[in-house]
Scaffold this motif. Structure first.
Motif, short mmCIF file in Angstrom:
data_model
loop_
_atom_site.label_atom_id
_atom_site.label_comp_id
_atom_site.label_asym_id
_atom_site.label_seq_id
_atom_site.Cartn_x
_atom_site.Cartn_y
_atom_site.Cartn_z
N ASP A 162 0.82 -1.21 0.00
CA ASP A 162 0.00 0.00 0.00
C ASP A 162 0.85 1.26 0.00
O ASP A 162 0.37 2.34 -0.40
CB ASP A 162 -0.93 0.00 1.22
CG ASP A 162 -1.99 -1.10 1.14
OD1 ASP A 162 -2.19 -1.66 0.04
OD2 ASP A 162 -2.60 -1.40 2.18
N ALA A 163 2.11 1.14 0.46
CA ALA A 163 3.01 2.30 0.46
C ALA A 163 3.65 2.53 -0.90
O ALA A 163 4.39 3.50 -1.08
CB ALA A 163 4.09 2.12 1.52
N MET A 164 3.36 1.64 -1.87
CA MET A 164 3.93 1.74 -3.22
C MET A 164 2.82 1.68 -4.25
O MET A 164 2.70 0.70 -5.01
CB MET A 164 4.95 0.62 -3.45
CG MET A 164 6.10 0.61 -2.45
SD MET A 164 7.31 -0.71 -2.74
CE MET A 164 6.33 -2.16 -2.38
N PRO A 165 1.95 2.68 -4.33
CA PRO A 165 0.80 2.63 -5.24
C PRO A 165 1.20 2.53 -6.71
O PRO A 165 0.42 2.02 -7.53
CB PRO A 165 0.06 3.94 -4.96
CG PRO A 165 1.07 4.83 -4.33
CD PRO A 165 1.98 3.94 -3.57
N ASP A 166 2.40 2.98 -7.04
CA ASP A 166 2.87 2.89 -8.43
C ASP A 166 3.81 1.72 -8.66
O ASP A 166 4.48 1.64 -9.69
CB ASP A 166 3.59 4.20 -8.81
CG ASP A 166 2.67 5.40 -8.73
OD1 ASP A 166 1.48 5.25 -9.09
OD2 ASP A 166 3.13 6.48 -8.30
N GLY A 167 3.87 0.81 -7.70
CA GLY A 167 4.73 -0.36 -7.83
C GLY A 167 6.06 -0.15 -7.13
O GLY A 167 6.43 0.95 -6.73
N GLY A 207 7.78 5.83 2.49
CA GLY A 207 8.42 6.03 3.78
C GLY A 207 7.51 6.73 4.78
O GLY A 207 6.38 7.09 4.48
N MET A 208 8.04 6.93 5.99
CA MET A 208 7.28 7.57 7.06
C MET A 208 8.09 8.70 7.69
O MET A 208 9.28 8.53 7.96
CB MET A 208 6.96 6.57 8.19
CG MET A 208 6.24 5.31 7.80
SD MET A 208 5.95 4.31 9.30
CE MET A 208 5.51 2.75 8.54
N PRO A 209 7.45 9.80 7.99
CA PRO A 209 8.12 10.85 8.77
C PRO A 209 8.19 10.43 10.23
O PRO A 209 7.46 9.54 10.67
CB PRO A 209 7.22 12.07 8.57
CG PRO A 209 5.87 11.50 8.27
CD PRO A 209 6.11 10.22 7.54
N SER A 254 10.91 9.70 4.91
CA SER A 254 9.97 10.09 3.86
C SER A 254 10.65 10.02 2.50
O SER A 254 11.74 10.58 2.30
CB SER A 254 9.46 11.51 4.11
OG SER A 254 8.70 11.56 5.28
N GLY A 255 10.02 9.31 1.58
CA GLY A 255 10.53 9.20 0.22
C GLY A 255 11.63 8.18 0.04
O GLY A 255 12.11 7.98 -1.09
N ARG A 256 12.03 7.46 1.11
CA ARG A 256 13.15 6.52 0.99
C ARG A 256 12.81 5.13 1.47
O ARG A 256 13.69 4.33 1.76
CB ARG A 256 14.36 7.07 1.75
CG ARG A 256 14.79 8.45 1.28
CD ARG A 256 16.09 8.88 1.89
NE ARG A 256 17.20 8.03 1.47
CZ ARG A 256 18.48 8.24 1.83
NH1 ARG A 256 18.78 9.26 2.61
NH2 ARG A 256 19.43 7.43 1.42
N GLY A 257 11.53 4.81 1.57
CA GLY A 257 11.13 3.45 1.92
C GLY A 257 11.11 3.19 3.42
O GLY A 257 11.49 4.03 4.23
N THR A 258 10.68 1.98 3.75
CA THR A 258 10.53 1.57 5.15
C THR A 258 11.05 0.15 5.33
O THR A 258 10.85 -0.71 4.46
CB THR A 258 9.05 1.63 5.57
OG1 THR A 258 8.58 2.98 5.45
CG2 THR A 258 8.86 1.16 7.00
N ALA A 259 11.69 -0.10 6.46
CA ALA A 259 12.11 -1.45 6.85
C ALA A 259 11.58 -1.72 8.25
O ALA A 259 11.87 -0.97 9.18
CB ALA A 259 13.63 -1.59 6.80
#
Length: 423
Positions: A162-167, A207-209, A254-259
């Protein structure tokens, strides 16, 4: 020299102040999560009682509509039953966050588990998102409930999608890790230093702030539009891992993904090693049984303070041909036993007013050591009251339950205690 000493002194004070602030923040976070856990656990407990009454009455209605000519009535009841079942699933997720769900931990091979889930995960994320796994063969076994770990990984993968709506790309890795006292000092879960298996689900999404990361595990918190998420996915993961005596970490920008990293205790090969308090105490949760046991002669003493739940349980057991004597609290149950009632099994709620179910069981065993006890509870955890151990002859049935499951458990326990002799 005096100047250098002053600088060193100021630096030491600043470090001490920073350490104190981190400790205070960790304490505040721990207190907040504990308060939320108590709140959501209490809500789930109350809803489980209500859902037991709703679902049980629907079971009784459906059993009487089997031969009815009005098929539309049966359809209405069936649809209502589906809704009750979905609501039960929601309360189970609340119990997961509250760390009050029944767990069945065992030695779990993370690489085998991930490999077995790959097809399901790829179907779940769709064609726009690719999934890669990296699970070396030397990764230790983890001591956890494998079914709950599968649910946790699925939740994380869905969140990543869901955090990658464009793939994008999701990577699932497994590795060994050793955490020191310093590593776990600021964590609210209470995990201890030691060896852990760490499972990481990383994405290339938005990503998340920092402010979102702080609230990510809060129940019902979600950044998704209204109606597109319950906000229970990460909270369920947090509850499961914490109850397993592990911890969860989020690395994101933000803008760099999540782990998201799940640290689960290493299984050292000894049965019960690292077992969370109360986790082994639930030999069975709600759900389907292998089949209803043959009716067995016996009298059941049923103790339940919720009148609607008591009515459903009594009716289901009587429909199965059993004799049922009911009580609304522990004191009334003991009066019946002291008055000469020859019960063959006690079925009791745990959260009774005054004397709780565990205290009642202890009092019953003082009078009748051979008498079995089946605990009914919205918590499964509560039946052990934190000991992690159930006495011989005791079992737990998680609310809400199917009436057929209640009957199967009762008749099965009667068969064990009475040798299965027919009436």
């Amino acid at each position: 020299l005096r100047t250098m000493a002053a600088v060193v002194d100021v630096s030491a004070r600043l470090r001490a102040e920073a350490e104190r602030e981190r400790a205070e923040e960790a304490l505040r976070h721990s207190q907040k999560m504990d308060a939320l856990g108590q709140l959501t656990g209490g809500i789930a407990h109350d809803f489980n009682n209500l859902l037991t009454a709703i679902s049980g009455n629907l079971d009784l209605l459906l059993s009487r509509l089997d031969t009815a000519e009005r098929a539309d009535l049966r359809d209405y009841a069936t649809h209502a039953k589906v809704g009750a079942t979905r609501a039960a699933g929601l309360t189970q997720r609340l119990l997961a966050f509250a760390r009050r769900q029944p767990l069945r931990p065992d030695a779990t091979e993370p690489c085998v588990l991930v490999q077995g889930m790959e097809d399901l995960l790829r179907r779940t994320v769709g064609e726009q998102v690719s999934i890669a796994t990296d699970c070396p063969p030397d990764v230790w076994a983890a001591w956890c409930d494998s079914n709950q770990l599968e649910i946790a990984l699925l939740n994380l993968v869905v969140n990543a999608r869901d955090a990658m709506p464009d793939g994008g790309r999701i990577t699932i890795t497994a590795a060994n890790a050793h955490l020191t006292a310093a590593d776990v000092a600021d964590d609210a879960s209470g995990a201890a230093p030691g060896d852990y298996v760490v499972l990481t689900v990383a994405d290339t999404g938005m990503g998340m702030p920092p402010d979102v990361i702080k609230r990510a595990f809060d129940p019902f918190f979600t950044t998704k539009p209204i109606g597109q998420g319950t906000g229970l996915g990460l909270s369920q993961v947090y509850g499961f891992v914490s109850q397993s005596r592990g911890l969860v970490r989020i690395d994101s920008e933000s803008g760099r993904g999540t782990a998201v990293r799940l640290y689960l205790p290493r299984c050292d090969g000894e049965e019960g090693a690292g077992l969370p308090t109360g986790a082994a105490a639930a030999p069975a949760a709600n759900g389907a049984e292998d089949g209803v046991a043959d009716n067995t002669a016996g009298t059941v003493l049923l103790v339940e303070d919720e009148a609607l739940v008591r009515m459903v349980a009594v009716q289901a057991l009587e429909d199965a041909g059993l004799d049922v004597v009911e009580a609304s609290d522990g004191a009334e149950a003991l009066e019946l036993l002291d008055g000469g009632l020859r019960a063959d099994l006690v079925v009791t709620d745990v959260g009774l007013p005054g004397m709780n179910g565990r205290q009642l069981a202890e009092a019953v065993h003082e009078r009748r050591p051979e008498l079995g006890v089946l605990f009914m509870t919205g918590y499964a955890y509560d039946a052990t009251l934190g000991t992690g151990i159930l006495e011989p002859g005791c079992e737990v049935l998680q609310k809400p339950f199917e009436t057929t499951v209640l009957v199967a458990r009762v008749t099965g326990m009667l068969a064990q205690t009475r040798g299965g002799a027919p009436r």
